[in-house]
Write a protein that holds these residues in place. Structure first.
Motif, PDB file in Angstrom:
ATOM      1  N   UNK A  71       0.828  -1.211   0.000  1.00  0.00           N
ATOM      2  CA  UNK A  71       0.000   0.000   0.000  1.00  0.00           C
ATOM      3  C   UNK A  71       0.863   1.263   0.000  1.00  0.00           C
ATOM      4  N   UNK A  72       1.967   1.232   0.728  1.00  0.00           N
ATOM      5  CA  UNK A  72       2.890   2.374   0.727  1.00  0.00           C
ATOM      6  C   UNK A  72       3.456   2.589  -0.678  1.00  0.00           C
ATOM      7  N   UNK A  73       3.701   1.498  -1.386  1.00  0.00           N
ATOM      8  CA  UNK A  73       4.224   1.608  -2.748  1.00  0.00           C
ATOM      9  C   UNK A  73       3.218   2.298  -3.661  1.00  0.00           C
ATOM     10  N   UNK A  74       1.930   2.024  -3.456  1.00  0.00           N
ATOM     11  CA  UNK A  74       0.900   2.719  -4.242  1.00  0.00           C
ATOM     12  C   UNK A  74       0.972   4.231  -3.990  1.00  0.00           C
ATOM     13  N   UNK A  75       1.185   4.598  -2.726  1.00  0.00           N
ATOM     14  CA  UNK A  75       1.276   6.022  -2.379  1.00  0.00           C
ATOM     15  C   UNK A  75       2.537   6.629  -2.997  1.00  0.00           C
ATOM     16  N   UNK A  76       3.640   5.925  -2.858  1.00  0.00           N
ATOM     17  CA  UNK A  76       4.922   6.435  -3.372  1.00  0.00           C
ATOM     18  C   UNK A  76       4.888   6.618  -4.885  1.00  0.00           C
ATOM     19  N   UNK A 121       2.410   7.376  -6.714  1.00  0.00           N
ATOM     20  CA  UNK A 121       1.306   8.260  -7.131  1.00  0.00           C
ATOM     21  C   UNK A 121       0.189   7.494  -7.833  1.00  0.00           C
ATOM     22  N   UNK A 122       0.038   6.219  -7.497  1.00  0.00           N
ATOM     23  CA  UNK A 122      -1.007   5.419  -8.131  1.00  0.00           C
ATOM     24  C   UNK A 122      -2.399   5.932  -7.807  1.00  0.00           C
ATOM     25  N   UNK A 123      -2.570   6.499  -6.614  1.00  0.00           N
ATOM     26  CA  UNK A 123      -3.899   6.957  -6.204  1.00  0.00           C
ATOM     27  C   UNK A 123      -4.367   8.097  -7.088  1.00  0.00           C
ATOM     28  N   UNK A 165      -7.516   9.816 -12.169  1.00  0.00           N
ATOM     29  CA  UNK A 165      -7.602  10.278 -13.554  1.00  0.00           C
ATOM     30  C   UNK A 165      -8.203   9.199 -14.450  1.00  0.00           C
ATOM     31  N   UNK A 166      -7.816   7.956 -14.214  1.00  0.00           N
ATOM     32  CA  UNK A 166      -8.334   6.859 -15.016  1.00  0.00           C
ATOM     33  C   UNK A 166      -9.845   6.728 -14.835  1.00  0.00           C
ATOM     34  N   UNK A 167     -10.323   6.895 -13.612  1.00  0.00           N
ATOM     35  CA  UNK A 167     -11.760   6.826 -13.365  1.00  0.00           C
ATOM     36  C   UNK A 167     -12.496   7.948 -14.089  1.00  0.00           C
ATOM     37  N   UNK A 168     -11.858   9.101 -14.175  1.00  0.00           N
ATOM     38  CA  UNK A 168     -12.465  10.215 -14.901  1.00  0.00           C
ATOM     39  C   UNK A 168     -12.623   9.876 -16.373  1.00  0.00           C
ATOM     40  N   UNK A 169     -11.603   9.254 -16.945  1.00  0.00           N
ATOM     41  CA  UNK A 169     -11.707   8.841 -18.334  1.00  0.00           C
ATOM     42  C   UNK A 169     -12.925   7.942 -18.534  1.00  0.00           C
ATOM     43  N   UNK A 170     -13.116   7.026 -17.590  1.00  0.00           N
ATOM     44  CA  UNK A 170     -14.234   6.097 -17.691  1.00  0.00           C
ATOM     45  C   UNK A 170     -15.575   6.838 -17.632  1.00  0.00           C
ATOM     46  N   UNK A 171     -15.677   7.813 -16.740  1.00  0.00           N
ATOM     47  CA  UNK A 171     -16.928   8.571 -16.621  1.00  0.00           C
ATOM     48  C   UNK A 171     -17.209   9.394 -17.872  1.00  0.00           C
ATOM     49  N   UNK A 172     -16.180  10.031 -18.402  1.00  0.00           N
ATOM     50  CA  UNK A 172     -16.370  10.859 -19.593  1.00  0.00           C
ATOM     51  C   UNK A 172     -16.789  10.020 -20.797  1.00  0.00           C
ATOM     52  N   UNK A 219      -4.791  -1.018 -14.001  1.00  0.00           N
ATOM     53  CA  UNK A 219      -4.781  -1.395 -12.585  1.00  0.00           C
ATOM     54  C   UNK A 219      -3.913  -2.615 -12.344  1.00  0.00           C
ATOM     55  N   UNK A 220      -4.000  -3.592 -13.236  1.00  0.00           N
ATOM     56  CA  UNK A 220      -3.177  -4.794 -13.070  1.00  0.00           C
ATOM     57  C   UNK A 220      -1.695  -4.455 -13.157  1.00  0.00           C
ATOM     58  N   UNK A 221      -1.350  -3.550 -14.067  1.00  0.00           N
ATOM     59  CA  UNK A 221       0.048  -3.141 -14.212  1.00  0.00           C
ATOM     60  C   UNK A 221       0.561  -2.473 -12.942  1.00  0.00           C
ATOM     61  N   UNK A 222      -0.265  -1.619 -12.330  1.00  0.00           N
ATOM     62  CA  UNK A 222       0.156  -0.924 -11.114  1.00  0.00           C
ATOM     63  C   UNK A 222       0.272  -1.885  -9.935  1.00  0.00           C
ATOM     64  N   UNK A 223      -0.532  -2.936  -9.919  1.00  0.00           N
ATOM     65  CA  UNK A 223      -0.430  -3.922  -8.845  1.00  0.00           C
ATOM     66  C   UNK A 223       0.903  -4.661  -8.904  1.00  0.00           C
TER      67      UNK A 223
END
Length: 301
Positions: free
Chosen positions: A142-147, A149-151, A156-163, A212-216
């Protein structure tokens, strides 16, 4: 793991994530151009940047309240707090993430916020089941996600989906307008443009899941580097998979159960992540001497 091997693996993960991110951006801008030409392209980009800026201003405390989390103070879990502080320092975070306790029996942990306002939530089920070594792998992930900037990237990715879902509504309207014109022999809107608008949500969903899979995978690699113990995270993942599938009772369930294809999943398969971590293990030296740590107790929570 040597510095050269780490950088090579990191570069490959970053390259895949960057390619997916650019593809999503190109699709979104293309949709704007399809609707309104160059003006639509500019508006699509502007709205994306404005909404992203607003989304990153939501405080981690507010998000944790939404999930029913409450602060977990160092006095309640001193060993866990000490572990989190050491991992955050190794990751070079400007601030140690705030710990939150979620009174839920599921085995889960998640991060939110930014590098300046980070927070990590841990459920009651996870604290009751996982030992300190397993938690070190999960917290490092989880710290790696923060480091990384995955969050913010996920926002931004979710915004793409909404648009794209918004754009698809125009595609449906244009389809109903186009069909009568086509049968009457009148000039019609480009079928290619309509198809792009209608298929956009599906295309973005596939891109989002791949992103998401790539970031995991990247977070797993960073976690292994922080703890020096890839097997700790691998063991924790297997434990999570075992309990979240229903434990030993799941072995008696029908094999005809519906399985989500990997391409539609936001996380890689546990067995694939575990395999990668096991292969990394010989390249690392564990950075924690658990014999020097006192037994953990969570009764104070």
């Amino acid at each position: 793991m040597s510095e050269a091997q780490y950088k090579n693996q990191k570069f490959q993960n970053t390259l895949r994530a960057g390619a997916l991110f650019i593809s999503m951006l190109a699709l979104m801008l293309g949709l704007g151009y399809t609707l309104l030409g160059f003006t639509g392209l500019l508006w699509a980009g502007a709205f994306g940047l404005i909404t992203l800026g607003m989304s990153t201003r939501v405080s981690s405390q507010m998000i944790m309240r939404f999930h029913g989390g409450r602060p977990l103070h160092p006095q309640q879990a001193p060993q866990l707090s000490r572990l989190l502080q050491q991992l955050a320092q190794r990751a070079g975070l400007p601030a140690t993430p705030k710990l939150y306790y979620v009174p839920n029996n599921s085995l889960n942990a998640f991060a939110t916020g930014s590098k300046k306002d980070p927070a990590i939530a841990i459920t009651h089920g996870l604290l009751s089941t996982m030992d300190l070594r397993g938690l070190s792998g999960i917290l490092a992930h989880e710290i790696s996600h923060i480091r990384n900037n995955d969050l913010q990237l996920k926002s931004m990715v979710k915004l793409f989906s909404r648009y794209t879902r918004f754009f698809s509504l125009f595609g449906q309207i244009l389809l109903f307008i186009n069909l009568p014109l086509f049968f009457m022999g009148e000039a019609t809107v480009s079928w290619m443009a309509i198809a792009l608008l209608l298929l956009a949500p599906t295309l973005v969903t596939l891109m989002v899941q791949a992103f998401s899979r790539s970031r995991e995978y990247d977070a797993d690699l960073e976690a292994a580097r922080l703890t020096g113990d890839p097997n700790a995270l691998a063991d924790a993942l297997e434990t999570l998979d075992y309990y979240n599938k229903g434990g030993w009772l799941a072995r008696f369930q029908s094999p005809r159960g519906i399985k989500v294809p990997t391409i539609l999943s936001s996380h890689p398969k546990i067995k694939d992540r575990v395999k990668r971590l096991r292969e990394l293990a010989p390249r690392f030296v564990p950075r924690f001497d658990w014999a020097s740590w006192q037994p953990t107790r969570w009764q104070m929570i």
